[in-house]
Design a protein around this motif. Structure first.
Motif, PDB file in Angstrom:
ATOM      1  N   MET A   1      -3.542  11.198  10.826  1.00 20.08           N
ATOM      2  CA  MET A   1      -3.258   9.995  11.602  1.00 20.08           C
ATOM      3  C   MET A   1      -3.819   8.748  10.895  1.00 20.08           C
ATOM      4  N   ILE A   2      -5.060   8.864  10.392  1.00 19.02           N
ATOM      5  CA  ILE A   2      -5.682   7.746   9.697  1.00 19.02           C
ATOM      6  C   ILE A   2      -4.881   7.392   8.441  1.00 19.02           C
ATOM      7  N   THR A   3      -4.457   8.414   7.703  1.00 18.35           N
ATOM      8  CA  THR A   3      -3.687   8.201   6.474  1.00 18.35           C
ATOM      9  C   THR A   3      -2.371   7.492   6.774  1.00 18.35           C
ATOM     10  N   GLN A   4      -1.699   7.914   7.843  1.00 23.54           N
ATOM     11  CA  GLN A   4      -0.431   7.293   8.215  1.00 23.54           C
ATOM     12  C   GLN A   4      -0.631   5.843   8.636  1.00 23.54           C
ATOM     13  N   ALA A   5      -1.686   5.599   9.404  1.00 20.46           N
ATOM     14  CA  ALA A   5      -1.962   4.226   9.853  1.00 20.46           C
ATOM     15  C   ALA A   5      -2.279   3.318   8.671  1.00 20.46           C
ATOM     16  N   GLN A   6      -3.092   3.809   7.726  1.00 18.16           N
ATOM     17  CA  GLN A   6      -3.454   3.005   6.565  1.00 18.16           C
ATOM     18  C   GLN A   6      -2.235   2.683   5.707  1.00 18.16           C
ATOM     19  N   ALA A   7      -1.312   3.665   5.593  1.00 19.37           N
ATOM     20  CA  ALA A   7      -0.104   3.444   4.808  1.00 19.37           C
ATOM     21  C   ALA A   7       0.797   2.395   5.456  1.00 19.37           C
ATOM     22  N   LYS A   8       0.824   2.376   6.763  1.00 23.02           N
ATOM     23  CA  LYS A   8       1.702   1.448   7.482  1.00 23.02           C
ATOM     24  C   LYS A   8       1.105   0.041   7.553  1.00 23.02           C
ATOM     25  N   PHE A   9      -0.229  -0.036   7.648  1.00 18.93           N
ATOM     26  CA  PHE A   9      -0.910  -1.332   7.761  1.00 18.93           C
ATOM     27  C   PHE A   9      -1.962  -1.412   6.653  1.00 18.93           C
ATOM     28  N   SER A  10      -1.510  -1.718   5.451  1.00 21.70           N
ATOM     29  CA  SER A  10      -2.377  -1.658   4.270  1.00 21.70           C
ATOM     30  C   SER A  10      -3.494  -2.695   4.286  1.00 21.70           C
ATOM     31  N   ASP A  11      -3.323  -3.787   5.036  1.00 14.70           N
ATOM     32  CA  ASP A  11      -4.354  -4.824   5.072  1.00 14.70           C
ATOM     33  C   ASP A  11      -5.465  -4.527   6.077  1.00 14.70           C
ATOM     34  N   ALA A  12      -5.261  -3.514   6.901  1.00 16.95           N
ATOM     35  CA  ALA A  12      -6.264  -3.168   7.916  1.00 16.95           C
ATOM     36  C   ALA A  12      -7.143  -2.024   7.405  1.00 16.95           C
ATOM     37  N   LEU A  13      -8.315  -1.880   8.019  1.00 16.09           N
ATOM     38  CA  LEU A  13      -9.234  -0.802   7.668  1.00 16.09           C
ATOM     39  C   LEU A  13      -9.255   0.223   8.787  1.00 16.09           C
ATOM     40  N   PHE A  14      -9.139   1.489   8.454  1.00 17.43           N
ATOM     41  CA  PHE A  14      -9.181   2.581   9.418  1.00 17.43           C
ATOM     42  C   PHE A  14     -10.231   3.594   8.968  1.00 17.43           C
ATOM     43  N   TYR A  15     -10.975   4.111   9.931  1.00 19.72           N
ATOM     44  CA  TYR A  15     -11.947   5.138   9.577  1.00 19.72           C
ATOM     45  C   TYR A  15     -12.227   5.998  10.803  1.00 19.72           C
ATOM     46  N   THR A  16     -12.753   7.182  10.550  1.00 17.22           N
ATOM     47  CA  THR A  16     -13.155   8.076  11.627  1.00 17.22           C
ATOM     48  C   THR A  16     -14.638   7.853  11.901  1.00 17.22           C
ATOM     49  N   GLY A  17     -14.980   7.594  13.153  1.00 13.50           N
ATOM     50  CA  GLY A  17     -16.373   7.302  13.482  1.00 13.50           C
ATOM     51  C   GLY A  17     -16.777   7.874  14.819  1.00 13.50           C
ATOM     52  N   ASN A  18     -17.964   7.510  15.230  1.00 12.94           N
ATOM     53  CA  ASN A  18     -18.548   7.977  16.492  1.00 12.94           C
ATOM     54  C   ASN A  18     -18.724   6.778  17.411  1.00 12.94           C
TER      55      ASN A  18
END
Length: 199
Positions: A1-18
């Motif tokens: 999911m993170i990979t797909q989101a990053q590919a679609k919105f390259s200017d945004a930052l996505f990460y898995t966190g707590n």
């Protein structure tokens, strides 16, 4: 999911966190949003405190919750289907549902959320009911909505004995047909809450 989101919105930052231990510094963000995530956090009070910490003074936090049993026709349909299949009304009462989801300290609903926001230090709390409707075209769309779009409902069904799960699915479809869901849609109401970090 993170990979797909990053590919679609390259200017945004996505990460898995707590959500209960955010990596961001104090007073870092102008706003924060959480869509249908708070229902699944085991320690929501801690998560609210973390959001409060990372917001700048005067910033707002907004999040959504699904309506609670008795106010949510989709959830009520699923619990009714489970009761019909298992003949066990105890399995779907609100307290047991909350415990099943790992949130006995957060049974859901506006009042509980407002109390937690106030305890975290937020003020100027606003609430708004969202009238969401989903219109299924066929049986598979009904079951896809439940299992792929709602962690809560998927978990609730999968917690039942394997022998009755197919009956539960049949009951859901039958109840939806009886309610003419294909014509009128399925009501999935939610609540939007927002609050402010004081200056």
């Amino acid at each position: 999911m993170i990979t797909q989101a990053q590919a679609k919105f390259s200017d945004a930052l996505f990460y898995t966190g707590n959500a209960e231990a955010l990596i961001f510094p104090n007073e870092f963000f102008d706003a924060a949003v959480c869509l249908f995530g708070m229902d699944y956090i085991k320690k929501p009070a801690t998560a609210f405190s973390e959001v409060f910490r990372i917001l700048k003074p005067g910033a707002r936090y907004a999040f959504t919750l699904w309506e609670t049993p008795g106010q949510n026709p989709l959830l009520d349909t699923v619990t009714q289907a489970i009761e019909m299949a298992s003949d066990n009304s105890d399995a779907t009462n609100p307290l047991q549902v909350a415990a099943l989801l790992g949130k006995p300290s957060y049974p859901g609903g506006t009042l509980a959320a407002e109390e937690l926001l106030l305890s975290a230090g937020f003020t100027n709390i606003q609430t708004k009911q969202l009238s969401l409707t989903w219109q299924p075209a066929h049986r598979h769309e009904i079951l896809d909505l439940i299992h792929k779009s709602s962690v809560m409902l998927d978990k609730l069904i999968r917690s039942q004995p394997d022998a009755v799960i197919e009956n539960i699915h049949d009951n859901i479809v039958a109840l939806m047909r009886k309610k003419e869901a294909v014509k009128t849609g399925v009501s999935c109401p939610a609540i939007l809450l927002s609050a402010e970090k004081p200056d």
